[in-house]
Design an enzyme around this catalytic site. Sequence first.
Site, PDB file in Angstrom:
ATOM      1  N   ALA A  15       0.933  -1.209  -0.211  1.00 34.33           N
ATOM      2  CA  ALA A  15      -0.031  -0.013  -0.006  1.00 34.33           C
ATOM      3  C   ALA A  15       0.881   1.284  -0.091  1.00 34.33           C
ATOM      4  CB  ALA A  15      -1.030  -0.087   1.346  1.00 34.33           C
ATOM      5  N   ARG A  25       3.933  10.098  -9.825  1.00 39.66           N
ATOM      6  CA  ARG A  25       3.573  10.101 -11.107  1.00 39.66           C
ATOM      7  C   ARG A  25       2.577  11.364 -11.344  1.00 39.66           C
ATOM      8  NH1 ARG A  25       1.980   4.698 -11.439  1.00 39.66           N
ATOM      9  NH2 ARG A  25       3.843   4.124 -10.471  1.00 39.66           N
ATOM     10  N   SER A  42       8.854  -2.426  -0.731  1.00 40.66           N
ATOM     11  CA  SER A  42       8.357  -2.916  -1.992  1.00 40.66           C
ATOM     12  C   SER A  42       8.681  -4.143  -2.539  1.00 40.66           C
ATOM     13  CB  SER A  42       8.710  -1.962  -3.150  1.00 40.66           C
ATOM     14  OG  SER A  42       8.149  -2.304  -4.410  1.00 40.66           O
ATOM     15  N   CYS A  46       3.590 -12.208  -0.415  1.00 44.58           N
ATOM     16  CA  CYS A  46       2.883 -13.354  -0.987  1.00 44.58           C
ATOM     17  C   CYS A  46       3.925 -14.675  -1.301  1.00 44.58           C
ATOM     18  CB  CYS A  46       1.716 -12.861  -2.182  1.00 44.58           C
ATOM     19  SG  CYS A  46       1.104 -11.496  -1.860  1.00 44.58           S
ATOM     20  N   ASP A 285      -3.563  -3.141   4.473  1.00 46.48           N
ATOM     21  CA  ASP A 285      -3.988  -4.139   5.784  1.00 46.48           C
ATOM     22  C   ASP A 285      -4.112  -3.347   6.807  1.00 46.48           C
ATOM     23  OD1 ASP A 285      -3.707  -6.181   4.158  1.00 46.48           O
ATOM     24  OD2 ASP A 285      -2.021  -7.100   5.075  1.00 46.48           O
ATOM     25  N   ASN A 307      -2.749  -2.864  -2.881  1.00 46.13           N
ATOM     26  CA  ASN A 307      -2.165  -2.227  -3.999  1.00 46.13           C
ATOM     27  C   ASN A 307      -3.150  -1.148  -4.458  1.00 46.13           C
ATOM     28  OD1 ASN A 307       0.486  -2.934  -5.121  1.00 46.13           O
ATOM     29  ND2 ASN A 307      -0.353  -4.898  -4.158  1.00 46.13           N
ATOM     30  N   TYR A 428     -14.013 -21.457 -24.936  1.00 48.44           N
ATOM     31  CA  TYR A 428     -13.828 -23.093 -24.830  1.00 48.44           C
ATOM     32  C   TYR A 428     -12.916 -23.291 -25.922  1.00 48.44           C
ATOM     33  CZ  TYR A 428     -15.134 -27.447 -26.564  1.00 48.44           C
ATOM     34  OH  TYR A 428     -15.066 -28.720 -27.207  1.00 48.44           O
ATOM     35  N   TRP A 436     -19.416 -27.280 -22.023  1.00 51.50           N
ATOM     36  CA  TRP A 436     -20.189 -26.674 -20.822  1.00 51.50           C
ATOM     37  C   TRP A 436     -19.420 -26.447 -19.585  1.00 51.50           C
ATOM     38  CZ3 TRP A 436     -24.641 -24.070 -20.294  1.00 51.50           C
ATOM     39  CH2 TRP A 436     -25.549 -24.201 -21.422  1.00 51.50           C
TER      40      TRP A 436
HETATM   41  P1  FAD Z   1       2.275  -4.665   4.975  1.00 51.92           P
HETATM   42  O1  FAD Z   1       2.726  -5.632   3.620  1.00 51.92           O
HETATM   43  O2  FAD Z   1       2.047  -5.210   6.303  1.00 51.92           O
HETATM   44  O3  FAD Z   1       3.254  -3.458   5.025  1.00 51.92           O
HETATM   45  C1  FAD Z   1       3.398  -2.711   6.098  1.00 51.92           C
HETATM   46  C2  FAD Z   1       4.837  -2.153   6.403  1.00 51.92           C
HETATM   47  O4  FAD Z   1       4.454  -1.000   7.038  1.00 51.92           O
HETATM   48  C3  FAD Z   1       5.638  -3.324   7.170  1.00 51.92           C
HETATM   49  O5  FAD Z   1       6.487  -3.658   6.510  1.00 51.92           O
HETATM   50  C4  FAD Z   1       5.884  -2.586   8.217  1.00 51.92           C
HETATM   51  O6  FAD Z   1       7.414  -3.069   8.779  1.00 51.92           O
HETATM   52  C5  FAD Z   1       5.660  -1.078   8.127  1.00 51.92           C
HETATM   53  N1  FAD Z   1       5.518  -0.355   9.351  1.00 51.92           N
HETATM   54  C6  FAD Z   1       4.392  -0.610  10.313  1.00 51.92           C
HETATM   55  N2  FAD Z   1       4.507   0.114  11.166  1.00 51.92           N
HETATM   56  C7  FAD Z   1       5.568   1.223  11.200  1.00 51.92           C
HETATM   57  C8  FAD Z   1       6.071   1.904  11.562  1.00 51.92           C
HETATM   58  N3  FAD Z   1       5.625   2.698  12.826  1.00 51.92           N
HETATM   59  N4  FAD Z   1       7.273   2.630  11.162  1.00 51.92           N
HETATM   60  C9  FAD Z   1       7.941   2.357   9.922  1.00 51.92           C
HETATM   61  N5  FAD Z   1       7.220   1.178   9.242  1.00 51.92           N
HETATM   62  C10 FAD Z   1       6.024   0.611   9.847  1.00 51.92           C
HETATM   63  N6  FAD Z   1      -2.164 -11.486  -0.489  1.00 51.92           N
HETATM   64  C11 FAD Z   1      -2.676 -11.708  -1.508  1.00 51.92           C
HETATM   65  O7  FAD Z   1      -3.517 -11.081  -2.210  1.00 51.92           O
HETATM   66  N7  FAD Z   1      -2.253 -13.131  -2.094  1.00 51.92           N
HETATM   67  C12 FAD Z   1      -1.603 -13.867  -1.638  1.00 51.92           C
HETATM   68  O8  FAD Z   1      -1.127 -14.948  -2.046  1.00 51.92           O
HETATM   69  C13 FAD Z   1      -0.929 -13.475  -0.336  1.00 51.92           C
HETATM   70  N8  FAD Z   1      -0.048 -14.345   0.180  1.00 51.92           N
HETATM   71  C14 FAD Z   1       0.560 -13.779   1.386  1.00 51.92           C
HETATM   72  C15 FAD Z   1       1.603 -14.705   1.918  1.00 51.92           C
HETATM   73  C16 FAD Z   1       2.082 -14.431   3.000  1.00 51.92           C
HETATM   74  C17 FAD Z   1       3.108 -15.187   3.754  1.00 51.92           C
HETATM   75  C18 FAD Z   1       1.841 -13.089   3.857  1.00 51.92           C
HETATM   76  C19 FAD Z   1       2.329 -12.615   4.754  1.00 51.92           C
HETATM   77  C20 FAD Z   1       0.760 -12.378   3.069  1.00 51.92           C
HETATM   78  C21 FAD Z   1       0.092 -12.717   2.052  1.00 51.92           C
HETATM   79  N9  FAD Z   1      -0.721 -11.698   1.409  1.00 51.92           N
HETATM   80  C22 FAD Z   1      -1.223 -12.365   0.272  1.00 51.92           C
HETATM   81  C23 FAD Z   1      -1.165 -10.582   1.868  1.00 51.92           C
HETATM   82  C24 FAD Z   1      -0.254  -9.312   1.756  1.00 51.92           C
HETATM   83  O9  FAD Z   1       1.003  -9.660   1.504  1.00 51.92           O
HETATM   84  C25 FAD Z   1      -0.694  -8.004   2.319  1.00 51.92           C
HETATM   85  O10 FAD Z   1      -2.173  -7.964   2.170  1.00 51.92           O
HETATM   86  C26 FAD Z   1      -0.038  -6.983   2.057  1.00 51.92           C
HETATM   87  O11 FAD Z   1       1.518  -7.253   1.967  1.00 51.92           O
HETATM   88  C27 FAD Z   1      -0.446  -5.882   2.660  1.00 51.92           C
HETATM   89  O12 FAD Z   1       0.257  -4.505   2.345  1.00 51.92           O
HETATM   90  P2  FAD Z   1       0.453  -3.172   3.179  1.00 51.92           P
HETATM   91  O13 FAD Z   1       1.413  -2.456   2.581  1.00 51.92           O
HETATM   92  O14 FAD Z   1      -0.966  -2.900   3.398  1.00 51.92           O
HETATM   93  O15 FAD Z   1       1.167  -3.856   4.420  1.00 51.92           O
END
Ligand code: FAD
Length: 460
Positions: A15, A25, A42, A46, A285, A307, A428, A436
């Site tokens: 995110a 951009r 970045s 997953c 998340d 994303n 198909y 089907w």
């Molecule tokens: P995050 O990826 O949690 O990133 C948030 C970041 O913020 C973290 O790196 C953290 O360190 C940082 N942060 C938090 N607080 C602070 C702070 N106070 N100061 C500085 N940094 C901070 N999704 C799918 O759609 N398909 C899949 O197949 C899938 N498989 C997955 C498998 C695994 C093992 C895991 C763990 C997740 C999977 N997911 C999947 C879920 C997906 O990875 C998450 O939904 C996604 O990463 C969420 O992105 P985000 O940026 O919201 O949060």
Amino acid sequence: MSARRRVVVVGGVAAGMSAASRARRLDPDLDITVYERSHFCSYSACGLPYHVAGLIPDHEALVVRTPEEFAADGVTVNVHHEVMAINVVERTLRVRNMAGGRSRTEPWDALVIAAGARPASSGIPGKSLPGVFTLRTIEDAQAIRAWIAARDCREAVVIGAGYIGLEMADAFRARDLATTVVERADHVLPLVDPDVADDIAAELAAKGIDVVCGVTVDAIAGKSRVQRVLAGGASIAADIVVIGVGVRPDTTLAAAARLPLGPDDGIVVDEGMRTGVDGVWAAGDCCQTRHLLHGGPSYVPLGTTANKQGRVAGANVAGGDERFAGVLGTAVVKVCELEVGRTGLGEQEAANAGFDVVSASVTHLSRAGYYPGHEQLRVKLLAERGSGRLLGGQIVGREGVAKRVDVIAAALHAGATAAELEGYDLSYAPPFAPVWDPVLIAARKTAEAATARARLREAV
Ligand code: FAD
């Protein structure tokens, strides 16, 4: 000359980096800084289970863009920096360089909170023993790999049979560890209905993964490292344990700054990813979102959503007016050789949301019957009794699941009925589907169930 508008993003994964990239951009004049606690930005979380499995040996393959690449685009990414507090009145934040540096106060004009989620705290006694892990970051995956590499691990226990738990069980199987999964619910993968979960349990058993459902873990035991998992009177030997009992939104900063939180503790945002506080956006998340079928709040922490939400937040920070409408909870997961897809509501979720739900399942072929390599596919559809409006779908099989569950997701987005789905013009040819398609047959059966039972009820 006026100072550049300063945008700060907390969290540098799906995110956060989507927001930063999109804002950059749309407005090259913004001064954009990202703070990320871990060593990486970045990257694809997953892909972590496949890194543990050894399928993706190099963790760098999971990194989409490095801080240096972002810097070349004019986005400053400070990894290993933790934001400790945000002040939404003074528009500042307190940030600490985790490499021994001091903390400092930084100003912002616009703030995007993309702090993600944390593994749910299991509260299980012994969870801090060496050899017990959760999986969220590249560092977590590296620690698991290092633990296995450093000792003669033979037995693994995974606590929790959600999608991450099952992916990890499969990863341990790939590393030749005898693996047991312990799940508190009465079936694996609570994202799907119990009848669909039976197929997954059968696959796990066929692949030699032991599954114990309906049992709560009492404790993780060991002397200087993990040795056993105690659950329901049984003692399961374990050289390594992964706890995967779900995730919780990381709202430490948001809660301290008194941003509104929803029923699942996610940050409340509107369609433009604005929080209730002027100048503060949130995405991914750490947020709750709206479920497109029942319209209520929902917490579905997935990379696809993070994303999209980040992109919307970034556009709006840069002065745009974009919207994120909500989610259906569409997901697909590979469990050993099985593909499992789901979208919309499950039976219990639909009932809880007040729908009078009917369902129908079909088991049919993934390709034409005469074409080599065809597999059985099981498609379950849910619809509202009477109207036949689709409410959800679940598919299990060895090929062609993802494409088909996405068709059902598109039908849900369109508000289609089961009868309308039956008429969809799907592709198909013998190597890809029977004439089907199983989805169309399931749609027909579901339409019949929705109206036939409604007629029967009227007659009674
Ligand atoms: P995050 O990826 O949690 O990133 C948030 C970041 O913020 C973290 O790196 C953290 O360190 C940082 N942060 C938090 N607080 C602070 C702070 N106070 N100061 C500085 N940094 C901070 N999704 C799918 O759609 N398909 C899949 O197949 C899938 N498989 C997955 C498998 C695994 C093992 C895991 C763990 C997740 C999977 N997911 C999947 C879920 C997906 O990875 C998450 O939904 C996604 O990463 C969420 O992105 P985000 O940026 O919201 O949060």
